[in-house]
Design an enzyme around this catalytic site. Structure first.
Site, PDB file in Angstrom:
ATOM      1  N   HIS A   1      -8.854   5.431  13.558  1.00  0.00           N
ATOM      2  CA  HIS A   1      -8.988   6.750  12.314  1.00  0.00           C
ATOM      3  C   HIS A   1      -9.772   7.766  13.065  1.00  0.00           C
ATOM      4  CE1 HIS A   1      -7.156   4.550   8.586  1.00  0.00           C
ATOM      5  NE2 HIS A   1      -6.141   4.939   9.576  1.00  0.00           N
TER       6      HIS A   1
ATOM      7  N   ASN B   1      -7.223  -4.255   9.429  1.00  0.00           N
ATOM      8  CA  ASN B   1      -7.890  -2.819   9.908  1.00  0.00           C
ATOM      9  C   ASN B   1      -8.451  -2.918  11.161  1.00  0.00           C
ATOM     10  OD1 ASN B   1      -7.216  -1.848   7.317  1.00  0.00           O
ATOM     11  ND2 ASN B   1      -8.976  -2.268   6.495  1.00  0.00           N
TER      12      ASN B   1
ATOM     13  N   LYS C   1       0.880  -1.267  -0.093  1.00  0.00           N
ATOM     14  CA  LYS C   1      -0.020   0.109   0.027  1.00  0.00           C
ATOM     15  C   LYS C   1       0.967   1.337   0.008  1.00  0.00           C
ATOM     16  CE  LYS C   1      -4.258  -1.573   2.278  1.00  0.00           C
ATOM     17  NZ  LYS C   1      -5.008  -1.341   3.457  1.00  0.00           N
TER      18      LYS C   1
HETATM   19  P1  NAD Z   1       7.001   8.460  10.349  1.00  0.00           P
HETATM   20  O1  NAD Z   1       7.738   8.038   9.204  1.00  0.00           O
HETATM   21  O2  NAD Z   1       6.793   9.733  10.499  1.00  0.00           O
HETATM   22  O3  NAD Z   1       8.321   8.126  11.569  1.00  0.00           O
HETATM   23  C1  NAD Z   1       8.325   8.882  12.929  1.00  0.00           C
HETATM   24  C2  NAD Z   1       9.353   9.455  12.993  1.00  0.00           C
HETATM   25  O4  NAD Z   1      10.536   8.909  13.539  1.00  0.00           O
HETATM   26  C3  NAD Z   1       9.668  10.487  12.232  1.00  0.00           C
HETATM   27  O5  NAD Z   1      10.172  11.717  12.910  1.00  0.00           O
HETATM   28  C4  NAD Z   1      11.013   9.828  11.718  1.00  0.00           C
HETATM   29  O6  NAD Z   1      11.992  10.852  11.149  1.00  0.00           O
HETATM   30  C5  NAD Z   1      11.558   9.252  12.945  1.00  0.00           C
HETATM   31  N1  NAD Z   1      12.609   8.038  12.674  1.00  0.00           N
HETATM   32  C6  NAD Z   1      12.406   7.350  11.837  1.00  0.00           C
HETATM   33  N2  NAD Z   1      13.321   6.219  11.995  1.00  0.00           N
HETATM   34  C7  NAD Z   1      14.123   6.722  12.891  1.00  0.00           C
HETATM   35  C8  NAD Z   1      15.340   6.070  13.605  1.00  0.00           C
HETATM   36  N3  NAD Z   1      15.701   4.728  13.440  1.00  0.00           N
HETATM   37  N4  NAD Z   1      15.818   6.727  14.698  1.00  0.00           N
HETATM   38  C9  NAD Z   1      15.293   7.823  15.031  1.00  0.00           C
HETATM   39  N5  NAD Z   1      14.084   8.457  14.365  1.00  0.00           N
HETATM   40  C10 NAD Z   1      13.622   7.890  13.383  1.00  0.00           C
HETATM   41  O7  NAD Z   1       6.279   7.295  11.222  1.00  0.00           O
HETATM   42  P2  NAD Z   1       5.912   5.985  11.230  1.00  0.00           P
HETATM   43  O8  NAD Z   1       4.968   5.403  12.395  1.00  0.00           O
HETATM   44  O9  NAD Z   1       6.910   5.074  10.912  1.00  0.00           O
HETATM   45  O10 NAD Z   1       4.849   5.903  10.044  1.00  0.00           O
HETATM   46  C11 NAD Z   1       3.612   6.647   9.931  1.00  0.00           C
HETATM   47  C12 NAD Z   1       3.081   6.487   8.515  1.00  0.00           C
HETATM   48  O11 NAD Z   1       2.761   5.086   8.150  1.00  0.00           O
HETATM   49  C13 NAD Z   1       1.819   7.278   8.322  1.00  0.00           C
HETATM   50  O12 NAD Z   1       1.651   8.134   7.314  1.00  0.00           O
HETATM   51  C14 NAD Z   1       0.650   6.072   7.989  1.00  0.00           C
HETATM   52  O13 NAD Z   1      -0.479   6.355   7.426  1.00  0.00           O
HETATM   53  C15 NAD Z   1       1.640   5.062   7.243  1.00  0.00           C
HETATM   54  N6  NAD Z   1       1.078   3.605   7.381  1.00  0.00           N
HETATM   55  C16 NAD Z   1       1.221   3.095   6.274  1.00  0.00           C
HETATM   56  C17 NAD Z   1       0.759   1.838   6.315  1.00  0.00           C
HETATM   57  C18 NAD Z   1       0.785   0.724   4.682  1.00  0.00           C
HETATM   58  O14 NAD Z   1       0.569  -0.262   4.652  1.00  0.00           O
HETATM   59  N7  NAD Z   1       1.125   1.490   3.962  1.00  0.00           N
HETATM   60  C19 NAD Z   1       0.538   1.101   7.320  1.00  0.00           C
HETATM   61  C20 NAD Z   1       0.339   1.614   8.523  1.00  0.00           C
HETATM   62  C21 NAD Z   1       0.821   2.872   8.588  1.00  0.00           C
HETATM   63  N1  GLY Z   2      -2.010  -1.631   7.166  1.00  0.00           N
HETATM   64  C1  GLY Z   2      -3.140  -2.276   6.599  1.00  0.00           C
HETATM   65  C2  GLY Z   2      -2.637  -2.988   5.333  1.00  0.00           C
HETATM   66  O1  GLY Z   2      -1.613  -3.109   4.811  1.00  0.00           O
HETATM   67  O2  GLY Z   2      -3.519  -3.619   4.584  1.00  0.00           O
END
Ligand code: NAD
Ligand code: GLY
Length: 359
Positions: free
Chosen positions: A252, A245, A143
């Site tokens: 959400h 989900n 995704k």
């Molecule tokens: P993020 O990518 O914003 O990372 C969180 C914070 O941690 C950021 O400030 C980043 O710079 C920092 N960071 C990253 N790696 C680090 C490290 N090793 N050391 C120190 N700091 C670090 O947040 P996240 O929680 O990783 O991802 C959230 C996003 O993922 C949302 O946009 C959400 O919609 C998306 N998401 C997508 C899917 C999918 O299936 N594609 C599933 C769940 C969430």
């Molecule tokens: N994070 C939900 C999915 O990948 O379907």
């Protein structure tokens, strides 16, 4: 080094995981048929921590590397950032056989995947996730997407990476709150799919929170295995994949109603998982003992469980209606029947939802 496969026919790929493997990425990419020109997409925080090791590895393997650095933050998971990436790729003449490498958390992974899926009608990309959430969830399954001012993740594609390269050592610098946020998705896998895994999480929570490497590998590996199994059966979420989900419907709504500032994604999902477990109990699907076990594990991982009291019930209900998982006005809840197994249920009365949230 641990290796898993996401089986998707010609779109199958490996997930590789271990500690201290960032410097091995260049060698691992040599066997792919990419052109020499590749682009690394990251943000200043992550690039500052791991950029040098990765760029040295890629250059050492003969890749001609373009670096694209996007500011840190969810608000940069946008079409403007994607456009900025396209511009850099075009200026550097990356072609159809070039590859993008996403180094960062879910924001960088989703954005890079989206850019890869649309640049020249789609080029390859590699996920190098550096947050726990990205390592157990967002980097696997294809995704991709960006946010729109009218809704989060509203613009996107299904586009599988060619490889997911997980270095668990990157988690050492992750702020503890971000780490706990990722644990919410880990608990999710236990509840929806694997009772034994849930038991293991309960028993090992101290080791997990202490970042014990052997335990972390076990936890990340099993999470990826479960996600891979679900995605292999239903890549485009026409059925089974919706179980991923669990916790996201109320989650959400809570994120939306708090303006995406109060809670991290995993924290909101934690609240949603507890709400869905209670809803199961209200509907007579699951006994209270199991609800309390789910709640206790969520809390032990430093995550919240309650919808804030200052959010109005009617606002929660209407925010859920606007969710993109709502089809033709019908809300579908992922509800546990017992730890390790869930069902999808529609047509739940508003009073029952409110009872579950507020009981
Ligand atoms: P993020 O990518 O914003 O990372 C969180 C914070 O941690 C950021 O400030 C980043 O710079 C920092 N960071 C990253 N790696 C680090 C490290 N090793 N050391 C120190 N700091 C670090 O947040 P996240 O929680 O990783 O991802 C959230 C996003 O993922 C949302 O946009 C959400 O919609 C998306 N998401 C997508 C899917 C999918 O299936 N594609 C599933 C769940 C969430
Ligand atoms: N994070 C939900 C999915 O990948 O379907």
């Amino acid at each position: 080094m641990q290796k898993l496969r996401v089986e998707l026919g010609e779109r199958s790929y490996s997930i590789v995981m271990d500690s201290n493997i960032l410097s091995g990425l260049g060698r691992a990419l040599e066997r792919f048929e990419f052109s020499r020109k590749v682009a690394l997409v990251s943000n200043p925080t992550v690039y500052g921590l791991f950029g040098k090791e990765i760029t040295e590895s890629l250059k050492g393997s003969g890749f001609d590397l373009l670096e694209v650095i996007i500011p840190d933050g969810e608000k940069y998971k946008s079409l403007s950032s994607a456009e900025m990436i396209y511009g850099e790729l075009l200026k550097a003449k990356l072609d159809r056989r070039s590859c993008l490498i996403a180094l960062g958390g879910g924001v960088i992974g989703d954005l890079t995947g989206y850019a890869a899926s649309t640049y020249m009608r789609g080029i390859d990309f590699i996920q190098v996730p550096t947050t726990l959430l990205a390592q157990v969830d967002s980097s696997v399954g294809g995704k991709t997407g960006v946010n729109h001012s009218l809704g989060k993740n509203m613009i996107g594609t299904f586009w599988q990476p060619r490889l997911v390269w997980i270095d668990i050592s990157t988690l050492k610098t992750l702020p503890p709150r971000e780490f706990c946020s990722g644990l919410a998705e880990v608990i999710k896998y236990g509840v929806i799919w694997d009772r034994e895994f849930f038991n293991m999480l309960e028993a090992s929570r101290e080791k997990i929170l202490a970042l014990d490497e052997v335990t972390l590998i076990e936890v990340i590996r099993r999470s990826c295995e479960i996600k891979a199994e679900v995605v292999s059966q239903d890549e485009r979420e026409s059925g089974l994949r919706a179980i991923l989900n669990y916790g996201h419907t109320v989650g959400h709504a809570v994120e939306t109603l708090t303006g995406y500032t109060r809670y991290l994604h995993g924290e909101a999902v934690a609240i949603g998982m507890h709400a869905a477990a209670r809803l199961s109990n209200v509907l007579g699907l699951m006994d209270e003992k199991q609800v309390l076990r789910i709640k206790a594990l969520i809390e032990a991982c430093g995550l919240p469980t309650e919808v804030p009291a200052n959010i109005r019930d009617e606002d929660v209900l209407s925010a859920m209606q606007l969710d993109k998982k709502t089809v033709s006005g019908t809300l579908r809840f992922v509800l546990p029947e017992k730890i390790g197994s869930v069902r999808i249920q529609a047509d739940i009365r508003a009073e029952e939802i409110i009872k579950a949230i507020r009981d």
